[in-house]
Motif scaffolding. Structure first.
Motif, PDB file in Angstrom:
ATOM      1  N   THR A   7      -5.595   7.526  13.084  1.00 18.53           N
ATOM      2  CA  THR A   7      -4.443   6.833  12.921  1.00 18.53           C
ATOM      3  C   THR A   7      -4.279   5.615  12.928  1.00 18.53           C
ATOM      4  O   THR A   7      -3.453   4.862  12.293  1.00 18.53           O
ATOM      5  CB  THR A   7      -3.385   7.618  13.932  1.00 18.53           C
ATOM      6  N   LEU A   8      -5.001   5.094  13.973  1.00 18.38           N
ATOM      7  CA  LEU A   8      -5.259   3.628  13.828  1.00 18.38           C
ATOM      8  C   LEU A   8      -5.630   2.802  12.556  1.00 18.38           C
ATOM      9  O   LEU A   8      -4.978   1.900  12.244  1.00 18.38           O
ATOM     10  CB  LEU A   8      -6.053   3.121  15.139  1.00 18.38           C
ATOM     11  N   LYS A   9      -6.517   3.612  12.027  1.00 16.39           N
ATOM     12  CA  LYS A   9      -7.034   3.021  10.846  1.00 16.39           C
ATOM     13  C   LYS A   9      -6.018   2.886   9.661  1.00 16.39           C
ATOM     14  O   LYS A   9      -5.815   2.081   9.012  1.00 16.39           O
ATOM     15  CB  LYS A   9      -8.383   3.547  10.467  1.00 16.39           C
ATOM     16  N   GLU A  32       1.860   2.957  17.010  1.00 17.15           N
ATOM     17  CA  GLU A  32       0.875   2.456  16.123  1.00 17.15           C
ATOM     18  C   GLU A  32       1.889   1.454  15.015  1.00 17.15           C
ATOM     19  O   GLU A  32       1.408   0.573  14.447  1.00 17.15           O
ATOM     20  CB  GLU A  32       0.207   3.258  15.156  1.00 17.15           C
ATOM     21  N   MET A  83      -5.007  -1.013  11.917  1.00 17.25           N
ATOM     22  CA  MET A  83      -5.644  -1.486  13.424  1.00 17.25           C
ATOM     23  C   MET A  83      -6.978  -1.159  13.717  1.00 17.25           C
ATOM     24  O   MET A  83      -7.537  -0.345  13.137  1.00 17.25           O
ATOM     25  CB  MET A  83      -4.438  -1.377  14.340  1.00 17.25           C
ATOM     26  N   GLU A  84      -7.555  -1.708  14.771  1.00 19.13           N
ATOM     27  CA  GLU A  84      -8.860  -1.459  15.396  1.00 19.13           C
ATOM     28  C   GLU A  84      -8.829  -1.343  16.691  1.00 19.13           C
ATOM     29  O   GLU A  84      -7.961  -2.256  17.410  1.00 19.13           O
ATOM     30  CB  GLU A  84     -10.005  -2.278  14.567  1.00 19.13           C
ATOM     31  N   ILE A  85      -9.905  -0.728  17.279  1.00 17.09           N
ATOM     32  CA  ILE A  85      -9.923  -0.599  18.798  1.00 17.09           C
ATOM     33  C   ILE A  85     -10.704  -1.831  19.140  1.00 17.09           C
ATOM     34  O   ILE A  85     -11.550  -2.490  18.528  1.00 17.09           O
ATOM     35  CB  ILE A  85     -10.453   0.543  19.225  1.00 17.09           C
ATOM     36  N   VAL A  94      -6.421   7.452  22.753  1.00 14.13           N
ATOM     37  CA  VAL A  94      -7.281   7.294  21.382  1.00 14.13           C
ATOM     38  C   VAL A  94      -8.132   8.638  21.487  1.00 14.13           C
ATOM     39  O   VAL A  94      -8.901   8.625  22.401  1.00 14.13           O
ATOM     40  CB  VAL A  94      -8.112   5.908  20.949  1.00 14.13           C
ATOM     41  N   GLY A 119      -9.096   7.813  16.162  1.00 18.67           N
ATOM     42  CA  GLY A 119      -9.115   6.698  15.706  1.00 18.67           C
ATOM     43  C   GLY A 119      -8.392   6.459  14.433  1.00 18.67           C
ATOM     44  O   GLY A 119      -8.160   5.498  13.861  1.00 18.67           O
ATOM     45  N   ASP A 139      -3.019   2.637  23.839  1.00 23.50           N
ATOM     46  CA  ASP A 139      -2.608   3.937  23.568  1.00 23.50           C
ATOM     47  C   ASP A 139      -3.717   5.191  23.809  1.00 23.50           C
ATOM     48  O   ASP A 139      -4.849   4.456  23.909  1.00 23.50           O
ATOM     49  CB  ASP A 139      -1.948   4.104  22.299  1.00 23.50           C
ATOM     50  N   ALA A 166      -5.612  -1.666  20.950  1.00 19.98           N
ATOM     51  CA  ALA A 166      -5.897  -1.709  19.688  1.00 19.98           C
ATOM     52  C   ALA A 166      -4.937  -2.805  18.847  1.00 19.98           C
ATOM     53  O   ALA A 166      -3.817  -2.985  19.545  1.00 19.98           O
ATOM     54  CB  ALA A 166      -5.580  -0.259  18.773  1.00 19.98           C
TER      55      ALA A 166
END
Length: 286
Positions: free
Chosen positions: A161-163, A141, A167-169, A156, A159, A154, A95
């Motif tokens: 938490t990434l957003k 993150e 961030m993006e995958i 996933v 997703g 990481d 990500a």
């Protein structure tokens, strides 16, 4: 006595203990217990950090253990997967900031933060990508925003938490993981006389997996429709067909996939089957 490592906390712990209980093994009632003996099954359970289990098993300190496939591969120890256990699924992925990356080849010369440095280094080496791996124990993150890394690798799940971190995958999954039963590579359990106990443990866990995935279906149907009905419920080897008082009818019993239960019932009813009953399977040996 067979010595088994079990996760003491986290997403693996409760599901692992539940599966062992379904397999007929005694489990701890107090989460503070670190060791528990089940004398009826000649087995001893050690409750350890999931990340440490592969190390203990790989060194031969314990005979077998339950951990994640990702943790096993990241530990880089002499331990091997014996049986996938069907719970705690996860996906290990790259990500990065939205719009910055689209594939692994763009990571050349970049800094990558991860909690699984062994696993990530192997993946990059296999693809000829030279990147700096930054090992962090958690919350990877935040590493990009704090300037520690350019991207992350990481586990996933949703997703979300990434957003939230902007961030993006990107790229293909690095690894699809789940809980697995492991033992020391090449041991076979023979060195300390536990081969039989390990085989019994595997059969019991396989029985739990089958019991969770299948149900027993019973129904009555006319004799002349048995072949058509059997094509809908073939069972593992063959369905059981028993005569009824009415010589034109028979009773059929078969194992069917749990997730297809209602579809199969509908098709059997349309075919002419009646008294269709479904029962759960609590334990089995296949």
């Amino acid at each position: 006595m067979l010595r088994v490592a079990v996760p003491n906390k986290g997403s693996l712990s409760e599901a692992a203990s539940a599966m062992l209980s379904e397999a007929g093994y005694r489990q701890r009632r107090d989460s503070r217990e670190l060791v528990m003996v089940d004398p009826d099954n000649d087995i001893e359970f050690f409750f350890l950090r999931p990340r440490d289990i592969a190390v203990y098993v790989g060194q031969g300190t314990l005979d077998v253990g339950i951990t994640g496939r990702d943790l096993l591969l990241d530990a880089k120890v002499e331990a091997e997967e014996l049986l996938p256990l069907g719970f705690a699924p996860s996906t290990f992925r790259f990500a990065g900031p939205v719009g910055d990356f689209s594939g692994v080849e763009q990571l050349e010369g970049k800094r990558l933060a991860t909690s699984y440095d062994g696993l990530l280094r192997d993946y990059l080496a296999e693809r000829g990508v030279n990147a700096t791996v930054v090992r962090l124990d958690g919350a990877v993150e935040s590493s990009v925003r704090l300037g520690v890394a350019d991207a992350i690798a990481d586990v996933v799940e949703t997703g979300n938490t990434l957003k939230a971190a902007g961030m993006e995958i990107f790229g293909e999954p690095i690894l699809k993981s789940e809980a697995v039963l492991i033992r020391r590579s090449g041991s076979g359990g023979a060195a300390n006389g536990t081969a039989k106990e390990i085989d019994i443990l595997i059969r019991r866990l396989q029985g739990v997996l089958v019991a969770r995935q299948y149900v027993l279906m019973d129904y009555d149907i006319r004799k002349d429709l048995v072949e058509d009905a059997a094509s809908l419920t073939p069972g593992l080897e063959s369905p059981t067909v028993s005569p009824l008082r009415d010589s034109e009818w028979v009773a059929v019993r078969s194992m069917v996939p749990k997730k297809e239960t209602n579809r199969i019932m509908d098709e059997l009813y349309d075919l002419g089957a009646r008294a269709i009953l479904v029962s759960s399977i609590h334990a089995c040996r296949i």
